[in-house]
Design an enzyme around this catalytic site. Structure first.
Site, PDB file in Angstrom:
ATOM      1  CB  SER A 102      -0.897   0.031   1.238  1.00  0.00           C
ATOM      2  OG  SER A 102      -0.134   0.367   2.402  1.00  0.00           O
ATOM      3  CG  ASP A 103       1.233   5.929  -1.307  1.00  0.00           C
ATOM      4  OD1 ASP A 103       2.194   6.065  -0.523  1.00  0.00           O
ATOM      5  OD2 ASP A 103       0.973   6.748  -2.198  1.00  0.00           O
ATOM      6  CD1 TRP A 104       4.798   5.135   5.033  1.00  0.00           C
ATOM      7  CD2 TRP A 104       4.693   3.983   3.129  1.00  0.00           C
ATOM      8  NE1 TRP A 104       5.870   4.262   5.001  1.00  0.00           N
ATOM      9  CE2 TRP A 104       5.827   3.537   3.846  1.00  0.00           C
ATOM     10  CE3 TRP A 104       4.409   3.377   1.895  1.00  0.00           C
ATOM     11  CZ2 TRP A 104       6.679   2.544   3.385  1.00  0.00           C
ATOM     12  CZ3 TRP A 104       5.265   2.384   1.424  1.00  0.00           C
ATOM     13  CH2 TRP A 104       6.378   1.983   2.165  1.00  0.00           C
ATOM     14  N   GLY A 105      -0.576   4.744   4.264  1.00  0.00           N
ATOM     15  CA  GLY A 105      -1.870   5.229   4.710  1.00  0.00           C
ATOM     16  C   GLY A 105      -2.990   4.997   3.714  1.00  0.00           C
TER      17      GLY A 105
END
Length: 734
Positions: free
Chosen positions: A228-231
């Site tokens: 995932s992208d961060w968050g």
């Protein structure tokens, strides 16, 4: 780490822990089984390894690393081999710092010049994005370091980026926004793919099984880890079986517990968790196979490569009366704060602490033998005595043989996290340029910007260099080009429009109420301007040289694999060595589906000595001729005579050829809901229907079919034929 550790050796809790981060930058390990933790970090154009493992927004607390030109500059070289060399350097620096995966490259399409993160992306064209992206990935991974292809997918704005739904039709989704990712996955197999924050047609990318499993793995054959992208994780229990293997950063165990509970309650198959855990174990195993790289880093060699790449990225937009290159002994007035305080990278998660920084003013003085004066002309934050700064610059310009004016966007104008509101340069800079031009018409403009800007002065300034953001060695590269040590060869990987209102996404950017409609469809970038026959400031692919090139007659032939091999002789007709970027565009006149007037399908960068002629070979992959056929939901190459146009930009075409291409069969089901036109096109139903119509109506049937050709055959009982007769024709066709 043992080669034999698999998910079968793990407890349920251990499996869940592997599929999320240990902290912001590290993956979880398993001490019990000798599985180490590995580190990932930002780095599309340089390594951003934080010194102390601080929070994600500690943007300046990172170890020094070579800041290569960001993607906006690298892509302007139109050279995958150069990108591969940059990737090798990035991979080496990551290996020295024991980083397992470098988070890049970003290859999202530049749908609008307003996207605040355009400096991190390659192009408005998917072939350029895919080719340059594949080169970078191959280079990084050749050093035993993984890459993370991002942001997958349709992440073309920063406004509401964590939840906006990009609403895009199937053809542009496949042909524009996914095609570059497909190219990189198939050609380079990145170790990881990073899913984006946004939703796509209402579904979060982080929990979309169609995107992460059906397309990425099933169709393209991706073998690595989806992170995932961060968050970016909205619902981890939904995301994991959809194909999201790794959540970053750590949630402190909160979402691990959700996975464990979902398995125990029967809401999540444990086999889905096994699959993700095994993929993570394989990633850690691959990372451990890389031999230790003790270093030290050859800072000088990497800085020299950064300077070479920056020189290749600079685009000579205009050069009236051969004002450039500057004579070494010329008396120069260098004007603009960016000459003294260079802007060389964008703001946000890709911000690098450089090993050194070339200052354009100092580098110009080092190469010049004449007097080089300097006046800041403006401040980058708008402070100071504007009138006094301008007056000083004008006085200096009036005494010089040539004025070199550095203009650009301040740091705050474009960044990760927000989009731009316009494409204009600051008003005080434009006013300064007007005043300098009055004092000295022999003026060169040098631009520093991460995305295109409007150039209202283009008709009045004799020479313009688009300097983009050029990394830590950009100052030296600009001096090299200005004074002729390097012959410019960069090309525009994005169109420079006359005004924002002309751009394809205008009116459909950045959306409202959580949705952004991709209303321009296929007509992104130059496809839009060409289809609408709109004037532009400078077209896609444009870039001048200090020498000149001539194109000979192009020839085309089909290969055994069905690709198109095109050869065109190119001659350097000038008096100095130079590099030409040869571009090939295809078209299919009379196509049955909407197509732009031309689409880039291949390109090559070729270096030629004065007077040298070289046959340039370009390969158009058959798969790149295909369009996404929404009727059968697959790629289809339409048969016909394709036009191949070869030249120096999308609007500077120098040679042409054509070739007949056999199409793919499209077997559409025939039913009573099919139209008369569809029945007539069918190899079995068509002749039978035509014979029946001829028997009943004779010569009149052609006008009749023009009128009702798009009617479903079951809509009018008894007309134009009895229903029973139509049913027989349809049944026979099945």
């Amino acid at each position: 780490m043992s080669e034999h550790v698999t998910s079968r050796d793990l407890t349920l809790e251990e499996k869940a822990s592997l599929t999320s981060g240990r902290d912001f930058w590290s993956l979880e390990g398993l001490e019990r089984l000798g599985v180490p933790s590995i580190m990932v970090t930002d780095g599309p154009h340089g390594l951003r390894k934080q010194r102390t493992g601080g929070d994600h927004v500690g943007l300046t607390d990172s170890v020094p690393a070579t800041c290569f030109p960001p993607a906006v500059g690298l892509s302007a070289a139109f050279d995958p081999d150069l990108a591969r060399r940059v990737g090798e350097a990035l991979g080496l620096e990551a290996a020295i710092e024991d980083v397992a995966v470098l988070l890049g490259p970003g290859i999202n399409i530049k749908r609008s010049p307003l996207c605040g993160r355009n400096f991190e992306y390659m192009s408005e064209d998917p072939i350029v994005s895919g080719e340059i992206g594949a080169g970078l990935v191959q280079g990084i991974q050749s050093r035993g370091v993984g890459s993370s292809l991002k942001h997958f997918a349709v992440n073309n704005q920063e406004t509401e980026r964590l939840r906006v739904s990009a609403d895009v039709d199937p053809r542009p989704l496949r042909e524009i926004y996914l095609r570059g990712f497909q190219r990189v996955v198939r050609d380079a197999q990145p170790w990881t793919v990073m899913c984006s924050y946004n939703r796509i047609n209402g579904v979060y990318a982080s929990e979309d099984p169609w995107l992460l499993t059906d397309v990425l793995r099933g169709e393209w054959g991706f073998e690595g880890v989806v992170v995932s992208d961060w968050g970016a994780v909205d619902d981890r229990v939904a995301g994991l079986p959809a194909g999201l293997d790794l959540e970053m950063p750590s949630s402190g165990g909160r979402t691990d517990a959700q996975l464990v509970a979902a398995v125990r309650e029967g809401r999540l198959e444990e086999s889905a968790l096994d699959l993700a855990a095994d993929r993570l174990l394989e990633l850690i195993r691959r990372a451990q196979e890389r031999p230790a790289q003790p270093g030290p880093l050859d800072v000088d060699a990497h800085h020299a490569l950064a300077r070479e790449v920056a020189g290749r990225a600079i685009v000579l937009l205009k050069n009236e009366d051969a004002l450039l290159p500057l004579a070494p002994e010329a008396r120069l007035a260098v004007i603009g704060e960016f000459a003294r305080t260079p802007r060389y990278q964008g703001a946000g998660s890709s911000q690098i602490t450089p090993t050194r920084l070339d200052v354009p003013l100092e580098e110009i003085r080092a190469l010049s033998r004449g007097e080089v004066g300097f006046a800041p002309g403006f401040t980058t934050d708008g402070s100071g005595d504007v009138a006094a700064l301008r007056a000083e610059a004008v006085e200096l310009a009036g005494k010089a043989e040539v004025a070199v004016v550095f203009l650009g966007l301040p740091d705050a104008a474009e960044s990760e996290g927000y989009d731009r509101e316009h494409i204009d340069l600051p008003a005080d800079q434009l006013a300064l340029l007007d005043a300098v031009l009055e004092a000295n018409p022999r003026t060169v403009v040098v631009l520093s910007n991460g995305s295109v800007v409007a150039l209202p002065f283009a008709d009045r300034v004799p020479a313009i260099l688009e300097g983009w953001l050029l990394g830590q060695a950009g100052g030296g590269a600009l001096a090299d080009v200005l004074l002729g040590a390097v012959n410019p060869s960069g090309r525009l990987a994005e169109t420079i429009p006359l005004r924002l209102e002309d751009t394809p996404a205008f009116g459909n950017f950045p959306g409202e109420h959580g949705h952004v409609r991709y209303g321009e469809g296929l007509l992104v970038g130059y496809r839009w301007y060409d289809a609408k026959d709109l004037a532009v400031r400078y077209p896609f692919g444009h870039g001048l040289s200090y020498t000149s090139f001539a194109y000979g007659e192009a020839t085309a032939a089909l290969t055994a694999a069905g690709d198109i091999a095109v050869t065109v002789p190119v001659t350097n007709t000038g008096d100095q060595a130079g590099r030409e970027v040869v571009q090939l565009y295809t078209a299919l006149p009379g196509s049955s589906v909407q197509r732009p007037p031309r689409e880039l399908k291949a390109f090559a960068s070729v270096e030629l000595a004065p007077g040298e002629t070289r046959p340039v070979e370009l390969l158009v992959r058959r798969e790149d001729l295909a369009h996404w056929d929404v009727r059968v939901e697959r790629w289809i190459v339409e048969g016909g005579t394709y036009t191949l146009e070869i030249g120096a930009s999308s609007r500077d075409l120098r040679a042409a050829a054509s070739i007949e291409v056999e199409g793919d069969p499209v077997d559409l089901p025939i039913t009573l809901s099919s139209t008369f036109e569809e029945l007539l096109a069918h190899p079995v139903a068509g002749p039978a229907l035509q014979a029946a119509l001829d028997a009943r109506y004779g010569d009149a049937d052609s006008h009749l079919l023009t009128m009702i050709g798009n009617f479903p055959v079951d809509r009018l009982d008894g007309f134009p034929l009895p229903r029973a007769e139509l049913e027989e024709i349809v049944a026979a066709a099945r």
